[in-house]
Write an enzyme that holds these catalytic residues in place. Structure first.
Site, short mmCIF file in Angstrom:
data_model
loop_
_atom_site.label_atom_id
_atom_site.label_comp_id
_atom_site.label_asym_id
_atom_site.label_seq_id
_atom_site.Cartn_x
_atom_site.Cartn_y
_atom_site.Cartn_z
N THR A 188 0.85 -1.19 0.00
CA THR A 188 0.00 0.00 0.00
C THR A 188 0.89 1.24 0.00
O THR A 188 2.09 1.16 0.24
CB THR A 188 -0.92 0.02 1.23
OG1 THR A 188 -0.09 0.12 2.42
CG2 THR A 188 -1.75 -1.24 1.32
N GLU A 333 -5.42 -4.13 -1.64
CA GLU A 333 -5.85 -5.33 -0.93
C GLU A 333 -6.82 -6.19 -1.74
O GLU A 333 -7.15 -7.30 -1.33
CB GLU A 333 -6.50 -4.93 0.39
CG GLU A 333 -5.54 -4.36 1.42
CD GLU A 333 -5.36 -2.86 1.33
OE1 GLU A 333 -4.87 -2.24 2.29
OE2 GLU A 333 -5.71 -2.29 0.26
N LYS A 441 -17.90 15.90 9.04
CA LYS A 441 -18.98 15.72 10.02
C LYS A 441 -19.43 17.09 10.50
O LYS A 441 -18.75 17.74 11.31
CB LYS A 441 -18.49 14.84 11.18
CG LYS A 441 -18.02 13.46 10.73
CD LYS A 441 -17.47 12.67 11.91
CE LYS A 441 -17.01 11.29 11.45
NZ LYS A 441 -15.80 11.34 10.61
#
Length: 559
Positions: A188, A333, A441
Site C-alpha cells: 500500500t 488489498e 462531520k
C-alpha cells in the site's frame, strides 16, 4: 455420512506462467510494443516474451534464488519489466513491484520488510538505487534492466539484465506449482503509517485476470490493443499485464513518458483501442488534445480509477471524443478490481441522464467480489442509494491478512473493511461518498467531500479541486474547497460558491474557497488530503468569524 461425489476433471493448477504460455502458443505473433528508456520503440511478440521470461527464470535460479524468495522491481511499463511478471513467479519466486515515487526511506523500508534478494531497476532510477543500496544491506544484488552498453555510472555494483539472460537458452519447462503459492507482492502507499504488503497467489492472480477480462469489466479480447497508463508498480497495473496475454490482446507499454502529447502519439501510432489509468493522467491528455485540436482514430474506451473520476471528465471523453469511460474502484488489498460502472440491458433503455447518473458511480461488482455497507453497530444497511456506511468486501482475490503480520487479520466476520464510506443503490451500483478519514462531520451529519469536489471540477474554469474539513465553532466541521484553475482562467471565490447553488442541500454548501497553484498527490495519483489538512489546519472560515453576529440556523446560512 456419505462421502461427497467428487468431479472427475483434470486438476490443472492456475498459475501465472500458464498465461504467458497460452499467449505464446495461441497468440504467438501478437505484438508487445514498448517505448524504451533508451529512447527508441521496441517490438517483439508473446512468443519472444515467453522465451526471455524463461531465460530470466533460469538466470535467477543460477544466482541461487529459491522458490518463495522475493525479487523487487523499480521499473516503468516496459517489456523487460513484463518479463519479470512471468519469469519471477514462473519458477516459484515472488515478483515484488515497488513504487519508485515513494520517499526513499519508505522504499528502503519496503525492500527490507519484503526481504528482497535482488532488485531489478530501470536505469532512470540509478541515482535512487545509489541512495537505497546502503540502507538495504540484505539485498544480494541490483540488476539494471539494460545491456552492458547502457549501464549507468554508479557507486553501487550492478549486474546487466541482458548479460544475465543471454547466458541462458530459454529451454525451460515451467514447473507445476501449487496454485495457492505466492506469485506477487504489492505494498500500500502508506498514507497512514508504514506501507503494508498484499501477497497475491497464483490462483488469485489468474482469477483476477479472468474477472478483469469480462465484458462488463475491461472487456478485453484478442482484437484489442491495450495501453496501461497505470504503472506496473501500482497494483500490477490493475492486472492488465496478466489479462492481456490471457486474451491475446496487443500490449502497448508507454515507458516513463506519460504526458498528454507522448500518450496521444503512441496511441495513434499503435492503434490503441483501450486503456486504463488514474484521473490526473487523463487531465493532461484532455488538455493536450484540446490545445492541439486533435482527435482519436482508434481509441474507444478507458477504465478510470485510483480516485473518483469527476463527472466532467467522463462527459468530456464521451461527448467530445466518443470514448467510453468505465468508472472503476478497487484497492491494493483487492488485487485491485472491485467494481466497474457498466449498464445492463434494462439500464441502457433508461433516459440518457438516468444512465449517466449510474455511470458516474463506482459501479457494480464483477463475479468473484461481494460487498456490503455496514452501520456504526456493524449492522448491514439497505441498498437504497441513501443509507451510507462503511464498505466491506470479500472474494478470492481479496487479502486475508497482510504480509508478515501473521498474528492478526484485518477481516471482520470474514469481510475486509475497506476504509471507504459508500452507498449502494437498488441497481447494485456502489458510490464512494468518502474515505472514512475524509468525510466531513457537520452538526452531527455527514457531508461527502467527493460530491463537492465533483461540482467544483464541473466549473469550466476549474482544473482540479479538493474538499477538506475545517474546524467550526458551531458545527464542528465545515467544508473548504481548495481549487486549481485552468491555465489562463479567472474565477472568484464568490462565483465558485454561487456555482453550488441548487446542486446540493443548502447545509452542504462550502463555507470557503482557496485557490492554489497545485494540489499534492500521492505516488499513485490520489489527492493527499492529509497534507492539505495540515496546510489549512489554522484556516479560519468566514462563517466562523461572523458567527457571533449570526442567528442560530442551518449550516450554510452563516455565509
Amino acid at each position: 455420512m456419505t462421502a461427497p461425489l467428487l468431479g472427475q476433471m483434470m486438476d490443472v493448477p492456475l498459475t501465472v506462467s500458464s498465461l504467458i504460455a497460452h499467449a505464446a502458443r495461441h497468440h504467438g505473433g501478437t505484438q508487445i510494443v514498448s517505448r524504451r528508456i533508451e529512447g527508441d520503440v521496441h517490438r517483439y511478440t508473446y512468443r519472444d516474451c515467453e522465451k526471455r521470461s524463461k531465460q530470466l527464470a533460469q538466470a535467477l535460479i543460477a544466482l541461487g534464488v529459491a522458490p518463495g524468495e522475493r525479487i523487487g522491481t523499480l521499473a516503468w511499463n516496459g517489456y523487460r519489466h513484463l518479463e519479470a511478471y512471468f519469469g519471477v513467479p514462473g519458477f516459484g519466486a515472488v515478483c515484488h513491484t515497488i513504487n519508485p515515487r515513494l520517499f526513499p526511506e519508505q522504499i528502503a523500508y519496503i525492500i527490507n520488510h519484503a526481504q528482497d534478494q535482488y532488485v531489478l531497476f530501470d536505469i532512470t532510477f540509478a541515482p535512487l538505487v545509489d541512495k537505497l543500496a546502503p540502507q538495504c544491506p540484505d539485498v544480494r544484488g541490483w540488476i539494471a534492466l539494460t545491456d552492458e552498453a547502457h549501464l549507468p555510472d554508479m557507486r553501487t555494483p550492478v549486474l546487466s539484465y541482458e548479460t544475465l539472460i543471454e547466458a541462458e537458452d530459454g529451454e525451460y519447462e515451467w514447473p507445476l506449482l501449487d496454485e495457492r503459492s505466492a506469485s506477487n507482492l504489492c505494498y500500500t502507499s502508506g498514507t497512514t503509517g508504514n506501507p503494508k504488503g498484499a501477497l497475491y497467489a497464483h490462483r488469485s492472480s489468474v482469477l483476477h485476470a479472468y474477472g478483469a477480462s469480462l465484458p462488463d469489466a475491461m472487456g478485453l479480447s484478442s482484437r484489442d490493443a491495450i495501453l496501461p497508463v497505470v504503472p506496473m508498480f501500482h497494483v500490477n497495473a490493475w492486472g492488465v499485464p496478466y489479462a492481456a496475454p490471457l486474451n491475446g490482446a496487443k500490449l502497448v507499454l508507454p515507458g516513463k513518458d506519460l504526458d498528454g502529447k507522448s500518450l496521444y502519439e503512441l496511441m495513434e501510432a499503435e492503434g490503441v483501442t483501450c486503456s486504463a489509468g488514474v484521473p490526473t493522467v487523463w487531465l493532461g491528455l484532455l488538455a493536450y488534445m484540446r490545445e492541439a485540436d486533435v482527435r482519436f482514430t482508434t481509441f474507444k474506451r478507458t477504465v478510470i480509477g485510483g480516485s473518483a473520476c469527476p463527472p466532467a471528465m467522463l462527459r468530456a471523453f464521451e461527448d467530445e471524443y466518443g470514448v467510453q469511460v468505465i468508472h472503476a474502484w478497487g484497492m491494493t488489498e483487492m488485487s485491485p478490481l472491485g467494481t466497474l460502472a457498466t449498464l445492463n440491458w434494462e439500464q441502457s433503455q433508461r433516459p440518457l441522464e438516468a444512465q449517466r447518473a449510474l455511470l458516474e458511480k463506482q459501479g457494480r461488482v464483477v463475479f468473484g467480489v461481494d460487498m456490503k455497507i455496514v452501520g456504526s453497530e456493524g449492522e448491514e444497511l439497505p441498498w437504497d442509494g441513501v443509507a451510507f456506511g462503511d464498505l466491506h468486501v470479500r472474494g478470492p482475490w481479496v487479502i486475508d491478512r497482510y504480509f508478515r503480520q501473521e498474528n492478526g487479520s484485518p477481516l471482520v466476520d470474514g469481510w475486509f473493511p475497506t476504509g471507504d464510506v459508500a452507498t449502494i443503490d437498488p441497481d447494485g451500483f456502489m458510490q464512494i461518498t468518502d474515505r472514512s478519514k475524509d468525510v466531513i462531520k457537520s452538526g452531527g451529519e455527514w457531508i461527502s467531500s467527493i460530491d463537492l469536489e465533483n461540482i467544483a471540477v464541473a466549473h469550466p474554469a476549474v482544473a482540479e479541486a479538493a474538499c477538506i474539513a475545517c474546524a467550526h465553532p458551531r458545527w464542528t466541521e465545515r467544508p473548504l474547497i481548495v481549487a486549481v484553475l485552468k491555465p489562463g482562467a479567472t474565477l472568484t471565490r464568490e462565483a465558485l460558491l454561487a456555482f453550488y447553488e441548487g446542486k446540493v442541500a443548502k447545509w452542504w454548501l462550502p463555507d470557503d474557497v482557496v485557490f492554489v497553484k497545485e494540489l499534492p498527490h500521492t505516488a499513485t495519483g490520489k489527492l493527499q488530503k492529509l497534507k492539505l489538512r495540515e496546510r489549512f489546519r489554522d484556516h479560519v472560515l468566514p462563517t466562523a468569524l461572523a458567527i457571533e453576529n449570526c442567528p442560530l440556523g442551518e449550516p450554510g446560512t452563516d455565509r
